[in-house]
Design a protein around this motif. Structure first.
Motif: not given
Length: 365
Positions: A103-114
């Motif tokens: 979940i934390d990794a996905i949140k990090k990537l969501s911030e990068e518009n991925i």
């Protein structure tokens, strides 16, 4: 369901895989975004059996969708890795939907518009909330902590995602798509036979498995994901040291640990001749040092030894991992029972609370 066991879910695999195939392509189409069709690479994130399932599906996805699949374990990725500036697609895999590192990794990537997809049996949990789309593997919640049904369903769901993207990109014709689906259904038709054959294989070798104090597995190509699942499942359930190795990696160090009491498992597939030859030479070599060598064979060359489990011949080795987890799960269950381990008795019940690997306590039976 009252008092389900690991075997309960193993015996449901054929019917659930059929259900997943029956929902194709609608279930898969619901998560396909334009970025999936234009991206040159996908990042798959998972830990434990989720990682092993992703590794099992990797080569099929790459072949059918013509994308580079990068696998990462999410905790290290979140805390140490840089995000590839060209990355457009990330897939987070968690059967429970509550693995904090994923979940934390996905949140990090969501911030990068991925573009993010969650693959889970529990849509609506935190992983789904963190992702733009959710691919439900259609198993429901597995009420035992040693996942079996969900592992196989994750492998199939990821493979079908790769297949459908290949179709939408024009790389695979409708006729070829139908042939692929027929191939999956043919493998499912052998699930119950696989359970029976593996059970018989266990009975023939029960005393050997019962007395083992260490297991090592060796595989190559697409089946490395299956042998890593042997490492995970045997460690979780049999509770003795177990490791799963890629063929060449085993030859660069781990082979030095072999001793007369070591139990070795090899997965044998219809590989490239040079790969198969190397694997055969390793089996012959290790046979000099331990008599406890077992094979799970998916080729058209059955071996009559009682130490070889001959399963269906699967010509396309990228599809072997779809079946590859099942015999490992069956062996794991029966070896555990033979050694007197009661999987219904919870151990380390404060683990999630103390180390925060899940968003809430997992009250498995």
């Amino acid at each position: 369901m009252n008092n389900p066991t690991m075997l309960t879910y193993i015996n449901q695999e054929a019917s659930v895989m059929t259900k997943i195939l029956d929902t194709y392509p609608q279930q898969i189409d619901a998560v396909i975004d334009s970025k999936l069709l234009t991206s040159q690479s996908w990042l798959l994130l998972g830990i434990g059996s989720s990682y092993n399932a992703a590794l099992s599906a990797k080569y099929y996805i790459e072949e059918k969708a013509n994308v580079l699949v990068d696998l990462q374990q999410p905790y290290n990725y979140s805390n140490y890795d840089m995000v590839d500036p060209n990355l457009e697609v990330a897939v987070g895999i968690s059967q429970s939907g509550q693995s904090t590192s994923t979940i934390d990794a996905i949140k990090k990537l969501s911030e990068e518009n991925i573009y993010t997809i969650g693959v889970t049996s529990q849509p609506g949990k935190e992983l789904s909330d963190a992702c733009q789309r959710t691919l439900d593997i259609l198993t429901g919640r597995e009420q035992v902590g040693y996942v079996s049904l969900g592992f196989t369903a994750t492998v199939l769901s990821l493979m079908l995602l790769g297949l459908r993207v290949g179709v939408k990109k024009g790389l695979i014709s409708i006729d070829q798509e139908s042939t692929e689906l027929e191939g999956f259904r043919n493998i499912v038709a052998h699930f119950d036979e696989t359970i029976t054959k593996t059970t018989d294989f266990f009975k023939e070798n029960e005393s050997d498995f019962q007395n083992a104090y260490q297991f090592s597995g060796i595989a190559y190509g697409p089946s490395v994901g299956s042998i890593k699942e042997l490492e995970t499942k045997f460690t979780e359930t049999v509770r003795v040291p177990a490791d799963g190795n890629e063929l060449e990696a085993f030859m660069h160090g781990p082979y030095l640990s072999i001793n007369p009491e070591h139990r070795l498992f090899f997965i044998t597939t219809n590989a490239k001749p040079n790969v198969k030859s190397k694997a055969d030479s390793l089996i012959r070599y290790e046979s000099q040092y331990t008599k406890h060598i077992f094979e799970i064979n998916y080729t058209d060359q059955p071996n009559n030894s009682e130490k070889v489990l001959n399963l269906m011949n699967i010509a396309d080795e990228t599809k072997v991992p779809f079946l590859g987890g099942l015999p490992i799960q069956v062996l794991s269950w029966y070896i555990t029972k033979s050694r007197g381990i009661d999987l219904s008795k919870q151990i380390f019940t404060d683990f999630s609370e103390k180390v925060h690997n899940k968003t809430e306590f997992q009250n498995y039976v």
